[in-house]
Design a protein around this motif. Sequence first.
Motif, short mmCIF file in Angstrom:
data_model
loop_
_atom_site.label_atom_id
_atom_site.label_comp_id
_atom_site.label_asym_id
_atom_site.label_seq_id
_atom_site.Cartn_x
_atom_site.Cartn_y
_atom_site.Cartn_z
N MET A 1 -11.92 61.07 13.81
CA MET A 1 -12.18 62.44 14.22
C MET A 1 -11.00 63.32 13.84
O MET A 1 -9.85 63.00 14.12
CB MET A 1 -12.39 62.49 15.74
CG MET A 1 -12.69 63.90 16.27
SD MET A 1 -12.89 63.95 18.07
CE MET A 1 -14.41 63.07 18.27
N SER A 2 -11.28 64.47 13.17
CA SER A 2 -10.21 65.37 12.79
C SER A 2 -9.63 66.04 14.01
O SER A 2 -10.26 66.10 15.08
CB SER A 2 -10.76 66.44 11.84
OG SER A 2 -11.64 67.31 12.53
N ARG A 3 -8.41 66.60 13.86
CA ARG A 3 -7.77 67.27 14.98
C ARG A 3 -8.59 68.47 15.44
O ARG A 3 -8.72 68.74 16.63
CB ARG A 3 -6.36 67.70 14.58
CG ARG A 3 -5.55 68.32 15.70
CD ARG A 3 -4.13 68.55 15.26
NE ARG A 3 -3.46 67.27 15.07
CZ ARG A 3 -2.82 66.62 16.02
NH1 ARG A 3 -2.79 67.13 17.25
NH2 ARG A 3 -2.23 65.48 15.79
N LEU A 6 -11.45 67.22 17.39
CA LEU A 6 -10.97 66.70 18.66
C LEU A 6 -10.77 67.83 19.65
O LEU A 6 -11.20 67.75 20.80
CB LEU A 6 -9.66 65.94 18.45
CG LEU A 6 -8.93 65.49 19.73
CD1 LEU A 6 -9.81 64.56 20.54
CD2 LEU A 6 -7.61 64.83 19.39
N TYR A 7 -10.10 68.90 19.22
CA TYR A 7 -9.86 70.02 20.13
C TYR A 7 -11.17 70.65 20.59
O TYR A 7 -11.31 71.06 21.75
CB TYR A 7 -8.99 71.07 19.44
CG TYR A 7 -7.54 70.68 19.29
CD1 TYR A 7 -6.96 69.74 20.13
CD2 TYR A 7 -6.75 71.23 18.28
CE1 TYR A 7 -5.64 69.36 19.98
CE2 TYR A 7 -5.43 70.85 18.13
CZ TYR A 7 -4.88 69.91 18.99
OH TYR A 7 -3.57 69.55 18.84
N LEU A 76 -14.46 59.38 22.62
CA LEU A 76 -13.05 59.38 22.25
C LEU A 76 -12.51 57.98 22.40
O LEU A 76 -12.87 57.26 23.34
CB LEU A 76 -12.24 60.32 23.16
CG LEU A 76 -12.55 61.82 23.11
CD1 LEU A 76 -11.77 62.54 24.20
CD2 LEU A 76 -12.21 62.40 21.74
N GLN A 81 -5.92 60.19 20.32
CA GLN A 81 -6.99 61.03 20.86
C GLN A 81 -6.99 60.99 22.39
O GLN A 81 -7.15 62.02 23.05
CB GLN A 81 -8.34 60.56 20.34
CG GLN A 81 -8.57 60.83 18.86
CD GLN A 81 -9.97 60.45 18.42
OE1 GLN A 81 -10.80 60.06 19.23
NE2 GLN A 81 -10.23 60.57 17.14
N THR A 82 -6.81 59.79 22.94
CA THR A 82 -6.84 59.65 24.39
C THR A 82 -5.69 60.41 25.04
O THR A 82 -5.88 61.12 26.04
CB THR A 82 -6.77 58.16 24.78
OG1 THR A 82 -7.89 57.48 24.20
CG2 THR A 82 -6.82 57.98 26.28
N GLU A 84 -4.05 62.98 23.89
CA GLU A 84 -4.29 64.42 23.80
C GLU A 84 -5.33 64.87 24.82
O GLU A 84 -5.22 65.95 25.40
CB GLU A 84 -4.72 64.79 22.38
CG GLU A 84 -3.59 64.69 21.36
CD GLU A 84 -3.92 65.43 20.07
OE1 GLU A 84 -4.29 66.61 20.15
OE2 GLU A 84 -3.80 64.82 19.00
N ALA A 85 -6.34 64.04 25.05
CA ALA A 85 -7.37 64.38 26.03
C ALA A 85 -6.78 64.38 27.44
O ALA A 85 -7.13 65.21 28.28
CB ALA A 85 -8.53 63.40 25.94
N THR A 183 -5.91 55.00 11.22
CA THR A 183 -7.31 55.27 11.50
C THR A 183 -8.19 55.00 10.28
O THR A 183 -7.74 55.07 9.14
CB THR A 183 -7.50 56.73 11.93
OG1 THR A 183 -6.92 57.58 10.93
CG2 THR A 183 -6.80 57.00 13.25
#
Length: 347
Positions: A1-3, A6-7, A76, A81-82, A84-85, A183
């Motif tokens: 997943m791209s940034r 993701l956002y 996710l 990713q985690t 950042e979430a 990744t």
Amino acid sequence: MSRKRLYAALALLALVTGCSGNASADGAAKLSLDAALPTTVPDGPKIVVGDPTTEVALKLSGQYDKVSKYVQFANLSGGPQTTEAFRAHALDVGSVAEIPPIHATWTGLHVKIVASKFRKDPLNHPIYQLGIAPGTTVKTLSDLRGKKIAYSPGQAQGALVLKVLQKAGLTKEDVKLVELPSTGDVYVNALAAKQVEVAPIGGVQIKRYLAKYSKDGATTIPHGIRDDAGHLYVPTESLEDSGKAAAIRAYVAAWGVAQIWIDTHPKEWIQGYYVKDQGLTESDGQWLVDNAGHPDISADWSDAIQRQQATIELLAKETGNKVIQAKDLYDLRFQAVAADAIKAGAK
């Protein structure tokens, strides 16, 4: 997943769930981190869980409806990713390998491990092998000296590289570390293009790499190090909310039972997850099942904590971070939750 994606996903999660990330935002008293875990999930609160693999297992095993009352799944996974979430207050539980809880703590995020899974006979059922680029001769770990090695700081593959160098009696100065994200197919493509000479590759990538490039001289070698740790970890603020803490406890129990279901229903798992969900061939799925061995979910985390401490000390030395105590990463209130649920389910 791209940034960017993701956002967008995090923003949507925050909007849908109303997750503020502040356990006391509604004025309720915080649950102490050493208080007994509540065992009844109240109506209303939901936790957001980034554990796509277990989500599929729960659906295939007919257990999904039992957790859907208090769980909303997010697509996710993986440490970056985690984390950042967690920082966006859009996630309560993440499924990762050994390194993300350590890395998150070093970056100022307060997290706890609430479930741990390993593999029985882990040295014969490793997650990763060292992929060797076509035209490169590496037959033993000592042959790594002077080689260009793919390295991903803050991720399991990066820590594995440092452990491999330590086992070989080498330092970072004895090789050339090439920072690349681990990744997708990044490492496989880097090996094929000879951008790097060595990279840890895992899962079906091992089979596909050899099938596609062995004719050109590509090989893999075992590393001989335990790489089988898998954790559920959570931000401590979620544990300070009694409703979420109860839901996390219930999810950990369901997670444990799901891991055993996967192990005891290989045909259903191959078709339902590897083929239908992941788009792999049946032979790829069978290869993954055969090489995974069997799960080891213990009610005693002593050995796991000891191994984690050794990893922390190695990483701290190599990265310049402060040595932290592994035992502080684990919420021991959850130590027996998954194992007890497995036992209860077996009766």
